[in-house]
Scaffold this motif. Structure first.
Motif, short mmCIF file in Angstrom:
data_model
loop_
_atom_site.label_atom_id
_atom_site.label_comp_id
_atom_site.label_asym_id
_atom_site.label_seq_id
_atom_site.Cartn_x
_atom_site.Cartn_y
_atom_site.Cartn_z
N VAL A 19 13.79 11.61 63.68
CA VAL A 19 12.80 11.57 64.77
C VAL A 19 12.05 12.90 64.80
O VAL A 19 12.58 13.93 65.23
N LYS B 81 9.06 13.64 66.29
CA LYS B 81 8.12 13.87 67.40
C LYS B 81 8.16 15.35 67.82
O LYS B 81 9.25 15.94 67.87
N ASN C 46 6.84 8.86 68.36
CA ASN C 46 6.69 8.06 69.58
C ASN C 46 5.29 8.13 70.19
O ASN C 46 5.06 7.59 71.26
N ILE D 246 8.47 4.48 67.60
CA ILE D 246 9.59 4.26 68.53
C ILE D 246 9.22 4.48 69.99
O ILE D 246 10.10 4.46 70.85
N MET E 156 16.25 -3.03 69.15
CA MET E 156 16.38 -1.58 69.37
C MET E 156 16.74 -1.33 70.83
O MET E 156 16.35 -2.11 71.70
N MET F 131 18.21 2.03 73.79
CA MET F 131 18.67 3.38 74.11
C MET F 131 19.72 3.30 75.20
O MET F 131 19.49 2.65 76.23
N MET G 134 21.40 8.05 69.01
CA MET G 134 20.58 9.25 68.92
C MET G 134 21.52 10.44 68.69
O MET G 134 22.71 10.24 68.41
N SER G 135 20.99 11.66 68.79
CA SER G 135 21.82 12.83 68.45
C SER G 135 23.15 12.85 69.19
O SER G 135 24.19 13.18 68.63
N ARG H 3 18.54 6.91 65.14
CA ARG H 3 17.29 7.65 65.30
C ARG H 3 17.63 9.05 65.81
O ARG H 3 17.98 9.23 66.96
N ILE H 4 17.52 10.03 64.92
CA ILE H 4 18.04 11.35 65.26
C ILE H 4 17.00 12.44 65.11
O ILE H 4 16.38 12.60 64.05
N GLY H 5 16.79 13.17 66.20
CA GLY H 5 15.83 14.28 66.20
C GLY H 5 16.51 15.63 66.34
O GLY H 5 16.56 16.43 65.41
N THR H 6 17.04 15.89 67.53
CA THR H 6 17.60 17.20 67.88
C THR H 6 18.59 17.74 66.85
O THR H 6 18.52 18.91 66.48
N ARG I 181 14.09 20.28 71.29
CA ARG I 181 12.64 20.28 71.53
C ARG I 181 12.32 21.15 72.72
O ARG I 181 13.03 21.13 73.72
#
Ligand SMILES: *Cc1c(COP(=O)(O)O)cnc(C)c1O
Length: 217
Positions: free
Chosen positions: A19, A21, A42, A63, A147, A149, A191-192, A207-210, A216
């Motif tokens: 992810v 973003k 996103n 997403i 999908m 959350m 997620m994370s 779906r992994i960002g951090t 962020r």
């Protein structure tokens, strides 16, 4: 971090969507150089310039909440739209995908969290949607799964129960509408902070960002 995550995913039939973003192009390039190919955004206005600047073999997943009037900007290239929460949006995706002679894979987004701020369908709404003649007429949209959350909480039992519920929704839709359709196969969850639980509950896309890019601002 990428290697550790991929090692965690290894026992499971799950893919990693990075992810990206709010992250600059260079951060995405760095992960791309390590072999990552699926990235998720996103916001349409952020996704389009990133698509233009970056290698064309990146598979972009959308997403976020998607306004119908913005579908046209991502329709030429988006690999999967994970956040479909209404029939009207599918009709617009159909129209734009047809223009580019594409079929766009989509996930139905479900509301499984206890917070009421998040978007998403209920199982009842999805059943209604999938039974409409409007849905049956779509030719350039392919429903590839679901999908969701989980609630933002430290209560692991609650998170597990919500992912369990999403997997149950997936199985119900599979049996009712997609039994013969091998393309209905994705359950995007995790997620994370909760991907390990999601994997245990049957996620196929985390779906992994951090964890990959840092927090962020
Ligand atoms: C931001 C976001 C993620 C990733 O969240 P992290 O906690 O940074 O891993 C996953 N899914 C959706 C829909 C998001 O908006």
């Amino acid at each position: 971090m990428l290697q550790k995550l991929l090692a965690d995913l290894q026992p499971y039939p799950a893919k990693l969507a990075a992810v990206s973003k709010t992250r600059p192009i260079e951060d995405i390039q760095a992960l791309y150089a390590q072999g990552q190919r699926i990235f998720a955004e996103n916001k349409v206005q952020e996704l389009v310039p990133k698509y233009e600047a970056l290698p064309k073999d990146i598979q972009w997943h959308f997403i976020g909440h998607l306004q119908s009037n913005k579908v046209k900007y991502i329709a030429p290239f988006v690999h999967m739209i994970e956040s479909v929460d209404r029939l009207e949006l599918l009709v617009e995706i159909e129209k734009q995908a047809a223009k580019y002679q594409r079929t766009i894979p989509c996930l139905l987004e479900f509301h499984i969290a206890s917070e009421d701020s998040k978007y998403g369908l209920t199982l009842e709404h999805a059943l209604d949607l999938l039974r409409t003649p409007t849905f049956a007429a779509l030719r350039h949209v392919r429903i590839a799964g679901v999908m969701g959350m989980a609630t933002f909480t430290s209560d692991e039992a609650q998170i597990r129960q919500e992912f369990h519920q999403l997997k149950h929704i997936f199985r119900t839709l599979k049996e009712t509408f997609f039994q013969e359709d091998a393309g209905f196969c994705e359950c995007s969850m995790g997620m994370s902070s909760d991907y390990q639980i999601a994997l245990e509950e049957g996620s196929t896309i985390v779906r992994i960002g951090t964890l990959l890019f840092g927090s962020r601002s």
